[in-house]
Design a protein around this motif. Structure first.
Motif, PDB file in Angstrom:
ATOM      1  N   ASN A   1       3.651 -10.430  45.858  1.00  0.00           N
ATOM      2  CA  ASN A   1       2.448  -9.711  45.472  1.00  0.00           C
ATOM      3  C   ASN A   1       2.595  -8.196  45.622  1.00  0.00           C
ATOM      4  O   ASN A   1       1.740  -7.522  46.193  1.00  0.00           O
TER       5      ASN A   1
ATOM      6  N   THR B   1      -1.337 -13.738  42.119  1.00  0.00           N
ATOM      7  CA  THR B   1      -2.732 -13.408  42.430  1.00  0.00           C
ATOM      8  C   THR B   1      -3.525 -12.947  41.207  1.00  0.00           C
ATOM      9  O   THR B   1      -4.725 -12.692  41.316  1.00  0.00           O
TER      10      THR B   1
ATOM     11  N   GLY C   1      -2.150  -5.890  43.445  1.00  0.00           N
ATOM     12  CA  GLY C   1      -1.180  -6.961  43.628  1.00  0.00           C
ATOM     13  C   GLY C   1      -0.440  -7.159  42.317  1.00  0.00           C
ATOM     14  O   GLY C   1      -0.620  -6.388  41.370  1.00  0.00           O
TER      15      GLY C   1
ATOM     16  N   THR D   1      -1.104  -6.875  49.629  1.00  0.00           N
ATOM     17  CA  THR D   1       0.078  -6.660  48.799  1.00  0.00           C
ATOM     18  C   THR D   1       1.266  -6.341  49.700  1.00  0.00           C
ATOM     19  O   THR D   1       1.098  -5.854  50.824  1.00  0.00           O
TER      20      THR D   1
END
Ligand SMILES: Cc1ncc(C[n+]2csc(CCOP(=O)(O)OP(=O)(O)O)c2C)c(N)n1
Ligand SMILES: Cc1ncc(C[n+]2csc(CCOP(=O)(O)OP(=O)(O)O)c2C)c(N)n1
Ligand code: SF4
Ligand code: SF4
Ligand SMILES: [Mg+2]
Ligand SMILES: [Mg+2]
Lengths: 611, 335, 335, 611
Positions: free
Chosen positions: B116, B170, B195, B301
């Protein structure tokens, strides 16, 4: 009372099962020895398995240290002392021991089971049939150690964990060492485990006291070495390499970005760097070596001091990325901590057989500067030089280390930070109407325009570029020109080399021994012994393997014979022959182990002209 | 945002390099929408970076007047990761193809998605290897006849969105080259997402795989063959004639004329992973092809976690002192 | 099956090489169960091949007295594919680890699964890199402290089963090193399955990651922390005290003592992909960890499709005639 | 009426936009010329883009054919005839045309837009200012062609698609060629599209008739070549290579398993093989090059004749797999169809710069036999030899081709299948109590025991192996021994080489030109011209680049000068210097294009001793 004998240098080999904590005992002895002011060199040698089969020869873990009051250049040839924690350790190492050497044998490790696992025939206990020329201390370390920990609430197995410290304590006694450093180490390491702390302290002291207790004991003392003045520490090659990278980043005022994928024997560089994030060091454990090098390329584009390290098989995977970064002309340090090959090979053993790969292992015309470290502490300088070269010349640089340097250690007269060379990154600070991404300075170096800088937007890529603009170009003449410009840029790094000098010897003579990488120490000893014997021998050691220094030739031609010892099947020798048309001769050892000085000396003598 | 930034136009993002795709290629339209969208995002031109691999689609960065890298085949997600971690201020876009991103580069892609890292991946899916002149790709349908499969391909294709969901992405969306407005909307949304945003763009390769997505792009058929996902709204398509409801775990098409009301329908909730999974499996002809954001989740993230760790390291380990680092803990002096 | 084959015992499958894993390693148990199961499968010893990559787990083939290859890191799925396509009569087993199979080898794994080559993949998941002495792996939990992450790892981990489902795997199962019976059952089932079987085996690395799965293997806790999936049966665990039902798309734990009957529960149906997806997401502590076969589907295998194509080629193109092939269509003679 | 002039050889260059169907026109002309019995050589040269920008010089696609009634060894230097479909094609190629050459210009391609795109200044039409030494046919092909198709129900754009056939028809007329073959080709190709079929037929005939109609036309005839007796076909390098592999599989009685990942210029090998599944050929399009080589290794383990092909960047990815297979000692043919490098480089251009990579590009001591093809048709033999060597010596073999050979074509006197050498695979048929996987025969070759064979169960892997047993071994002496055994096995392939002979020249002389790969034809022409001029020049061409033939040295030392022309920055020359300590001199061209014979001739003359 025991007498104390003064010695100039000693080689001790600790050996036992991989679960026996041999590496820990070895490194503690090393640190204490270093602090005692000796010069030293170490060579850990362990099996590829995490826990190789207990009790077998294949499972023996070894740690050799050579230390002295005189200069020490190798981890020693044949040891003076063998600490054998079990029969397998004995079996593996006894053939190497010097005549007159000392054996410290843990008799508990010579029981039936251990003898069988070590491959001795039924009922054949080598301790019943000891070579006469050796001196033996047969000590039931296991029993004595358990005894010392009697009242601690631990299982016997747990108690046995510290028996390596009993052995170490005994060796400390023999060599008149202080326990201080190791006791301090226990305090730090076992802070949160008071039981274990207590056990280790007691074991170490018990071993020492045991030495004091038994009779007619010869003790030794090795005086401080007359090392050059300065502050010293002990350091392994991988540690030194990591510190060299951090120092380079600091000097260049760049953030260090390290991307790596674990592989023996390079992983410790990642481990070491990950501990220093306060230096702005970002470490990235990638999904594989390709991701590691390409993430590093992304970082280099963004303005990081980008580094990736690996060993042979991982290097194979990085070659496509290397092609890209040399086409982009971005700085990148690629470290190969070489191990035994080919393929998975001998992961925990050392070798120098990836030189060809470093020099030639890419598609297309793809020259890359190649630098080799020559001792554990030298890994610091080599890393610093590699990074400086990469940044100042906007090029990938391959730095060759190997398993022996990586895990071996020696005292290092570490520099003051202000004494380190400055590194000036050719970063463009401001927008420039006339900016051309692939315009070059006199040394063929382009400028580094970083994303985020207004007005310097540009695109780079792996297709052939037009000279100066960097736009994609399929023009035939431009391609030839670019190939030549890239080659010229790499050649230009040689202009900054310090002039080549011999390590030892006269400008002319009978045999010139040319080495690179970890062979330096062994060659040094061999050549100095040869010279001491009156032979006209010289030593030349190469730091830069590509481009080769232009002033090599006079030395190569000044000697009747050129000998190139390498831990491979003859790679540098091939390059020297091609480039200089000299009939240089290889001397190859491909056994996963470093050269012994005596091997090289013998070879030198063979080559001497017969009167 | 300074006025200077506000005044960007699409033209500012057009580089001086001649666009070299085949006439009629879907890539043109994606480029155009990108150039149209970026001036509206409030990003400074110099902070935009496009990273691609190799393929027709991967020529994209050359045509954007920003920073860009046309890297090597399949590795753009890794290059972009290193770039973003080194300079987290940049707005980073990965441009890839179904071959580049899902064949040779599949591993980097799924690792990027699980990590991410805050950047945007646009996968131009034309279900073919364009640049190498027309071999089947990992998204080509089973039995496809191409140069490398003269008797039909044997590979069951990837479902890129299902794969992305399986890798814990995500942000997962799908859009089309031929619908400028939809495309721009999704580009905006993927930029907004913090992300890794994964966007599959159906893209027509008119030379080697012409018409693959025609059922979805053709103005007449599109209302019936596709489903526009709108957050919080019921799943309705076919110009309001049809809807989709969940019967247990099974999606069903219902006719709104036949007594079903929008209240009976599945309401789009892009935060529901299971629903997203079911949507990603709308692949056979009985169901319309969903377009829009199938899934979106807020998760830390990688780059922000790294930044936090860098800060924490400063706290724990103190200010960097190179001399102390070099000295280590056990030094001694030879006088 | 001849009597000779019937008479195999586990010992026949034990090679003469000393097993070199650490004492106490979970790999021993997996090896033992494999050696116990294979004699019952009706496969001739010479037709069994084990292919591995690199890692502790990947030493497995050395210890099986069959054909085997310890290949290179991450590539076992590709090696096994080439092997199986060349000789489809072989029973091929891929042995891999969480690093080997999901880090460097992730791409080959997902491509194998989508292609559905008829072979069995056992992924020994110990959530660590064992052989390289303890770095975090792609399945290690976020924030894990290891040598390479002294301040905690930053990577969100893969969910291997969700990833496999996202890649359209046709057989997805999970088992444990410490439950010999369960392990044997899953090995048998994966052998029976036609197509790529993907089996995640929770494996304890007692040196670098001891106790990671203890909650699931510990005799006392296991009934409460795991869920044994049985085809056609309701999802019941905790020694019959608890069950799981679906509330819409959400799984819920219910107490069977509190008025819920087994009829209210979700019935395991391994052919339902959506249910399998939801099961693969049983990861947080509120739900037991499912063990057994989450998903199974019948889909043509790549090797059988290839075989059909080879037969078809014979029909269409005729018997091979090398001279005619060399001559081509436009030859001429110089006399 | 037009007169017909007899010519010995002619070079025609077709050029136009990449959308203009130039490659099709070229290959039709080639096939017709081949069937007419000429010797010939072709060189297609196209841009990297699928459809590079219309009308620009970068977008020009070219096809050159050199044909004659005499032996033809290169696709010609400067063309005699240029067919220019537009201004860009003209601009790009006109500087190369021979003085006195003929230009056929499609005037419709010289309109304002095209002139601008081609980079001509406003209003500057080069046809208004024609070089006097050239002859021009200015034909409005577009218009004439549309005219010919007037009554067909097609859009003008569709009609224009066949204007390449109009041009081709015109050239057929000029060179007195029959339309038969091309008309037949239309019938096959457009079976299902009657409209298109009709259009193409009409266009071709219209072009031919146009030639007949216009006045004062010089026509040419090129007689059949006096080729050696036999049956011939025209073939490209990639086709020949694919056929060579199939032939090898048939001869070895193995199934061919080909695993590949598309990459220019290697993809056509996959395409060609995929068409011949009835020969038991299994093709596997892998997810990347690593999967391709490792799948091939799996196949080799199972007993397939395993092959993988790629180009430079893909080769980089295969090097780790190469290490594995050489450690396993299984047969594998790895083809590198080289292209311009480094990195993505110049994908559609040719180069010989991956020789270093082939020889040295692996970690560890990893010798692999390397073979190079030297002409399109020779790719057949080279592939057959590579496969035979791989199988009979149980080793990976690298086969080097390149973009020029791959796409170029020439007449091939294809062999009868029974005349092809037998290949005997060292497959163990039955169980053997004493079977040791790494026991060797006199040539160092181990046996191939296939899964499925009862009683031969064994394990292989990439860790170092114990001699004979193949068990994992970390023993130092064993490692050295195995490195040497593997090297010896590879060296032993040289025992089967046919003795080295010169292509031309005396055993001694002034300049020996040593080549490898695609340079053979150009060197042949240059050397024969030099010899015709009385110079003491010789030609030696290497098929085997590793191991080098042992009988090379006498030739290298028999000449005063050794010249090594290569399409790289000097790679083979480096190896020769190292191995033989001769002062060989490189001659490098790195323009993405093959050598012209005249370039080499000039260089030879430079090197001649001055009296
Ligand atoms: C290492 C490597 N292998 C293969 C190639 C050849 N190659 C270039 S692009 C491509 C596939 C492109 O397909 P896709 O990503 O779908 O892009 P498209 O052209 O369809 O946009 C391939 C196989 C390469 N450049 N590098
Ligand atoms: C190309 C390459 N990169 C790295 C390595 C080093 N390496 C060997 S095993 C391994 C990871 C093993 O982890 P896993 O697959 O989880 O196996 P385990 O040891 O935990 O069973 C790594 C990184 C290697 N052998 N080859
Ligand atoms: S080949 Fe296809 S994808 Fe590539 S530029 Fe042409 S139309 Fe576009
Ligand atoms: S390190 Fe861990 S996984 Fe490897 S053998 Fe030891 S216990 Fe098993
Ligand atoms: Mg594509
Ligand atoms: Mg693991």
């Amino acid at each position: 009372m025991s007498t104390v004998k003064e010695l100039q240098k000693v080689t001790i080999h600790f050996a036992g099962d991989s679960g026996d904590g041999i590496q820990l005992a070895g490194s503690q002895f090393t640190n204490t020895t270093a602090l005692a002011g000796n010069d030293l060199s170490t060579f850990p040698d362990f099996p590829a398995e995490i826990r190789a089969p207990i009790g077998t020869v294949a499972g023996v873990s070894g740690f050799q240290i050579h230390f002295g009051s005189v200069e020490i250049d190798t981890p020693g040839g044949r040891p003076d002392v063998l600490v054998a924690m079990n029969a397998a350790a004995y079996r593996k190492n006894i053939p190497n021991l010097k005549s007159g050497g000392v054996v410290i044998a843990n008799t508990a490790g010579f029981d039936k089971r251990n003898l069988r696992l070590a491959g001795y025939d039924d009922e054949e206990n080598p301790l019943d049939n000891k070579p006469e020329e050796l001196q033996f201390y047969e000590v039931d370390i296991t029993k004595l150690n358990r005894e010392a920990l009697k009242d601690l609430k631990m299982s016997p197995r747990e108690k046995d964990r510290s028996r390596n410290m009993f052995a170490l304590g005994f060796v400390y006694f023999l060599y008149s060492r202080s326990l201080e450093n190791t006791l301090q180490f226990f305090q730090d390491k076992f802070k949160s485990k008071p039981e274990v702390l207590e056990a280790n302290i007691r074991s170490l002291k018990a071993g020492y006291n045991y030495g004091d207790t038994i009779e007619a004991l010869q003790r030794y003392r090795v005086e401080k070495a007359r090392l050059p003045k300065g502050e010293y520490r002990n350091i392994t090659g991988n540690q030194a390499l990591a510190l060299g990278l951090i120092a380079a980043a600091q000097k260049a005022q760049l953030d260090l970005f390290y991307a790596g994928y674990p592989i023996t024997p390079a992983s410790d560089i990642l481990h070491e760097l990950a501990r220093h994030k306060n230096f702005g060091v970002k470490t990235f454990q990638a999904e594989d070596e390709i991701a590691a090098i390409t993430a590093a390329i992304g970082s280099a584009f963004a303005g990081g001091l980008a580094v990736t390290a690996t060993s042979g098989p991982g290097m194979a995977l990085k070659t496509e990325g290397l092609g890209l970064v040399l086409m982009l002309e971005l700085p990148l340090v690629v470290v190969n901590v070489q191990r035994g090959g080919p393929s998975t090979g001998l992961p925990t053993k050392t070798e120098q057989s990836d030189l060809f790969q470093a020099l030639y292992g890419r598609n297309g015309e793809a020259p890359v500067p190649v630098i080799a470290a020559s001792s554990p502490a030298d890994c610091f300088n080599a890393a610093l030089e590699a990074a400086k070269m990469a940044i100042e010349h906007m090029t990938p640089v391959i730095l060759l280390s190997d398993g022996y340097l990586a895990n071996g250690s020696e005292p290092w007269a570490f520099p003051k930070s202000e004494a380190l060379p400055e590194i000036s990154a050719p970063v463009m600070q401001a927008a420039d109407e006339n900016y051309l991404p692939y315009a070059r300075n006199h040394a063929g170096v382009r400028q580094w325009a970083l994303p985020g800088t207004p007005g310097l937007e540009h695109r780079v890529g792996g297709l052939e570029k037009e000279d100066r603009t960097g736009n994609v170009s399929y023009d035939p003449d431009n391609h030839q020109k670019m190939v030549e410009l890239r080659a010229a840029k790499v050649s230009a790094v040689a202009q900054n080399y310090t002039p080549t000098t011999l390590e030892q010897g006269e400008p002319e003579g009978d045999v010139l021994v040319v080495g690179w990488g970890n062979t330096k120490g062994a060659i040094k000893v061999a050549v100095s012994q040869a010279r001491a014997a009156g032979l006209a021998v010289g030593q030349l050691h190469l730091r830069n393997l590509h481009p080769l220094p232009s002033d090599l030739e006079i030395y190569l031609k000044g000697y009747r014979r050129v000998l190139v010892p390498e831990l491979n099947n003859g790679q540098l020798v091939h390059v020297l022959r091609s480039q200089f048309l000299v009939d240089a001769q290889g001397f190859d050892k491909i056994k996963g182990q470093p050269f012994l000085a005596e091997e090289i000396l013998t070879k030198i003598k063979e080559l001497m002209p017969h009167e | 945002m300074s006025s200077a930034e506000n005044s960007y136009t699409a033209k500012d993002f057009s580089s001086d390099q001649e666009v070299k795709w085949c006439p009629g290629c879907g890539d043109y339209s994606i480029l155009k929408q990108m150039q149209t969208v970026v001036p509206t995002l409030g990003i400074k031109k110099e902070d935009l970076v496009f990273i691609s691999g190799i393929g027709c689609s991967s020529r994209f960065p050359y045509y954007m007047n920003t920073y860009g890298m046309h890297s090597i085949h399949g590795r753009a997600p890794a290059v972009a990761t290193g770039l973003k971690l080194t300079n987290p201020n940049l707005s980073v876009w990965v441009i890839t193809g179904d071959g580049d991103g899902l064949s040779i580069g599949g591993n980097h892609l799924i690792h990027l998605l699980r990590r991410n890292v805050d950047l945007n991946v646009l996968l131009f899916n034309n279900e073919i290897y364009g640049l190498t002149k027309g071999q089947y790709s990992p998204t080509s349908e089973f039995g496809k006849y191409t140069k490398s499969s003269p008797l039909g391909s044997l590979d069951h294709p990837f479902n890129p969105l299902a794969l992305a969901l399986g890798a814990d992405a995500t942000f997962v969306a799908r859009t089309l080259d031929r619908d400028p407005q939809h495309l721009r909307h999704i580009l905006e949304q993927s930029h907004q997402h913090q992300g890794s945003s994964f966007v599959e763009v159906y893209q027509n390769c008119n030379v080697f795989n012409d018409g693959t997505f025609e059922a979805f792009t053709d103005k007449k058929q599109r209302p019936y063959t596709t489903l526009d996902l709108k957050e919080g709204e019921p799943l309705i398509f076919a110009k309001g004639e049809k809807g989709i409801r969940l019967n247990g775990l099974k999606p069903e098409v219902v006719e709104l004329s036949e007594g079903f009301s929008p209240n009976d329908l599945w309401v789009h909730d892009s935060s529901d992973a299971t629903k997203a999974y079911i949507l990603s499996r709308f692949f056979d002809e009985s169901l319309p092809r969903p377009l829009g954001i199938l899934y979106q989740e807020k998760r830390f993230t990688y780059d922000e976690a790294l930044q936090n760790q860098m800060d924490k390291a400063h706290e724990i380990l103190g200010a960097p002192d190179l001399d102390q680092l070099l000295r280590g803990k056990n030094s001694w002096t030879v006088a």
